[in-house]
Design an enzyme around this catalytic site. Structure first.
Site, mmCIF file in Angstrom:
data_model
loop_
_atom_site.group_PDB
_atom_site.id
_atom_site.type_symbol
_atom_site.label_atom_id
_atom_site.label_comp_id
_atom_site.label_asym_id
_atom_site.label_seq_id
_atom_site.Cartn_x
_atom_site.Cartn_y
_atom_site.Cartn_z
ATOM 1 N N LYS A 111 0.815 -1.215 0.000
ATOM 2 C CA LYS A 111 0.000 0.000 0.000
ATOM 3 C C LYS A 111 0.844 1.259 0.000
ATOM 4 O O LYS A 111 0.427 2.289 -0.521
ATOM 5 C CB LYS A 111 -0.963 0.011 1.199
ATOM 6 C CG LYS A 111 -2.107 -0.970 1.063
ATOM 7 C CD LYS A 111 -3.199 -0.692 2.075
ATOM 8 C CE LYS A 111 -4.389 -1.618 1.865
ATOM 9 N NZ LYS A 111 -5.426 -1.436 2.892
ATOM 10 N N LYS A 194 -5.279 -10.289 -6.052
ATOM 11 C CA LYS A 194 -6.559 -10.548 -5.382
ATOM 12 C C LYS A 194 -7.614 -9.532 -5.840
ATOM 13 O O LYS A 194 -7.275 -8.413 -6.241
ATOM 14 C CB LYS A 194 -6.391 -10.552 -3.863
ATOM 15 C CG LYS A 194 -6.136 -9.212 -3.250
ATOM 16 C CD LYS A 194 -6.369 -9.228 -1.738
ATOM 17 C CE LYS A 194 -6.371 -7.795 -1.244
ATOM 18 N NZ LYS A 194 -6.984 -7.571 0.035
ATOM 19 N N LYS A 197 -10.970 -3.831 -3.375
ATOM 20 C CA LYS A 197 -11.794 -2.626 -3.493
ATOM 21 C C LYS A 197 -11.074 -1.533 -4.256
ATOM 22 O O LYS A 197 -11.692 -0.658 -4.828
ATOM 23 C CB LYS A 197 -12.125 -2.077 -2.100
ATOM 24 C CG LYS A 197 -12.968 -2.992 -1.233
ATOM 25 C CD LYS A 197 -13.564 -2.158 -0.101
ATOM 26 C CE LYS A 197 -14.085 -2.987 1.049
ATOM 27 N NZ LYS A 197 -13.171 -3.023 2.182
HETATM 28 P P1 AMP Z 1 -11.163 -5.357 3.271
HETATM 29 O O1 AMP Z 1 -11.755 -5.307 1.900
HETATM 30 O O2 AMP Z 1 -9.676 -5.261 3.230
HETATM 31 O O3 AMP Z 1 -11.821 -4.448 4.261
HETATM 32 O O4 AMP Z 1 -11.434 -6.842 3.793
HETATM 33 C C1 AMP Z 1 -12.582 -7.246 4.495
HETATM 34 C C2 AMP Z 1 -12.629 -8.756 4.619
HETATM 35 O O5 AMP Z 1 -12.749 -9.340 3.319
HETATM 36 C C3 AMP Z 1 -11.369 -9.378 5.235
HETATM 37 O O6 AMP Z 1 -11.733 -10.502 6.016
HETATM 38 C C4 AMP Z 1 -10.580 -9.808 4.034
HETATM 39 O O7 AMP Z 1 -9.697 -10.860 4.315
HETATM 40 C C5 AMP Z 1 -11.693 -10.255 3.093
HETATM 41 N N1 AMP Z 1 -11.271 -10.136 1.687
HETATM 42 C C6 AMP Z 1 -10.946 -8.990 1.040
HETATM 43 N N2 AMP Z 1 -10.617 -9.239 -0.249
HETATM 44 C C7 AMP Z 1 -10.741 -10.593 -0.414
HETATM 45 C C8 AMP Z 1 -10.540 -11.482 -1.523
HETATM 46 N N3 AMP Z 1 -10.168 -11.036 -2.718
HETATM 47 N N4 AMP Z 1 -10.754 -12.799 -1.337
HETATM 48 C C9 AMP Z 1 -11.148 -13.269 -0.124
HETATM 49 N N5 AMP Z 1 -11.355 -12.491 0.959
HETATM 50 C C10 AMP Z 1 -11.163 -11.170 0.830
#
Ligand code: AMP
Ligand code: TRP
Length: 332
Positions: A111, A194, A197
């Site tokens: 990041k 991956k 967002k």
């Molecule tokens: P975040 O989008 O970083 O706030 O992540 C929120 C939750 O979604 C966390 O538990 C992450 O590990 C999960 N997560 C985010 N992106 C992925 C992805 N591409 N595949 C699986 N889990 C994800």
């Protein structure tokens, strides 16, 4: 007692990775655990946010939780900044966290990019705030996607450091719960990155807010390779796009990836894409539709968040008080 804590950042574009890797798995946990699901708005501020968009996204994540089946009566749903104890405990823990541990965090390196000296202190300290989120409730289990595994190991190390430093078993070491089937949903444009967002390409992810036509279009355009689908799992090696589409299909269908591959062995990608489209439209459509209904009534969501914050604070503040006492801060 077993208690679960997890959270999602309100940074926009909730996608299929958030749903399959995290939120959907949380629904079943409510039966066996006391659950606390947070919208981690303080974490979102580690990168620049538009203030109005941040408020909107906070309500959207709350709506996604409820629309996915999180029961706000039984489970605590709240946004992090409503409970000041998170930031306070983060400070106390940061004083016991060696910089060397933070230097190992791969997500910070990604990041922060090339101009690492210009990255904010908050982005660097983020894993300590995450440890505080969890330890503030003495949570024993933390369900997350695989990308959070390293941060969770650090939370365990920080809990251990506190316990050792003060010679007590104040914090349980939180266990990660990573649900293998969908732990890592990859980008539809590049099977080695991956689904995220922050990806600039809108075609890389399926958002929970996408309508059926858009979901179908994104799946039709998803990157593939020129071969047919293999007959056995070994044939997926070195074919990240095929592996990802089979993985997403299987997670949506509720079957193992091996089982999913059997259904499409030797077929063209188009057959898989058609079946995948149908499942994605049905499930994302259901959650997205329910989210839109909830968001049309922000008063309801705000009420849930407000009550959730009160219930969270009732658990958090006594634990914070105890920690302050242990640290030798004068309590009057
Ligand atoms: P975040 O989008 O970083 O706030 O992540 C929120 C939750 O979604 C966390 O538990 C992450 O590990 C999960 N997560 C985010 N992106 C992925 C992805 N591409 N595949 C699986 N889990 C994800
Ligand atoms: N860091 C997590 C993410 O980006 C979000 C998060 C913050 C979290 N605090 C947490 C997850 C505590 C689990 C527990 O996905």
């Amino acid at each position: 007692m077993n208690r679960i804590f997890s959270g999602v950042q309100p940074t926009g574009n909730l996608h299929l990775g958030n749903y399959l890797g995290a939120i959907r798995n949380w629904v079943a946990l409510q039966k066996d655990y006391e659950c606390i699901f947070c919208i981690v708005d303080l974490h979102a501020l580690t990168l620049p946010q538009d203030p109005d968009a941040l408020r909107r996204h906070t309500r959207e994540v709350a709506a996604a939780y409820i629309a996915s089946g999180i029961d706000e009566k039984r489970t605590i749903i709240f946004n992090q900044s409503m409970v000041g104890a998170h930031a306070e405990l983060a400070w106390l823990l940061s004083c016991l966290t060696p910089i060397g541990w933070l230097n190992r965090m791969t997500q910070f390196k990604e990041k922060a990019g090339k101009e690492r000296d210009m990255a904010g202190l908050g982005l660097y300290a983020y894993p300590v705030l995450m440890a505080a989120d969890i330890l503030l409730y003495k949570a024993t289990h933390v369900p997350v996607g695989e990308d959070q595994k390293q941060h969770l190991e650090l939370s365990r190390d920080i809990a251990g450091a506190f316990n050792r430093h003060y010679g007590r078993d104040t914090f349980p070491l939180p266990e990660p719960q990573i649900f293998a089937a969908s732990a890592r949903v990859m980008s539809l444009r590049d099977g080695r990155r991956k689904m995220s967002k922050s990806d600039a390409s809108d075609y890389s992810r399926i958002n929970l807010s996408d309508d059926p036509e858009l979901i179908a279009l994104k799946i039709r355009r998803a990157k593939t390779d020129p071969e047919r689908l293999p007959e056995s799992p070994e044939g997926l090696e070195g074919r990240p796009e095929a592996e990802n589409l089979i993985g997403i299909y299987s997670a949506l269908a509720g079957i193992s990836p091996e089982e999913g591959l059997k259904r499409f062995a030797g077929e063209n990608f188009s057959v898989l894409k058609e079946a995948l489209s149908e499942l994605a439209i049905a499930q994302v459509g259901r959650v997205g539709g329910q989210m839109r209904r909830l968001l049309a009534e922000p008063g309801h969501i705000d009420g849930v968040l407000k009550e959730g914050a009160q219930r969270a604070a009732a658990i958090a503040f006594p634990i914070l008080e105890d920690v302050k006492e242990i640290c030798g801060l004068l309590r009057l």
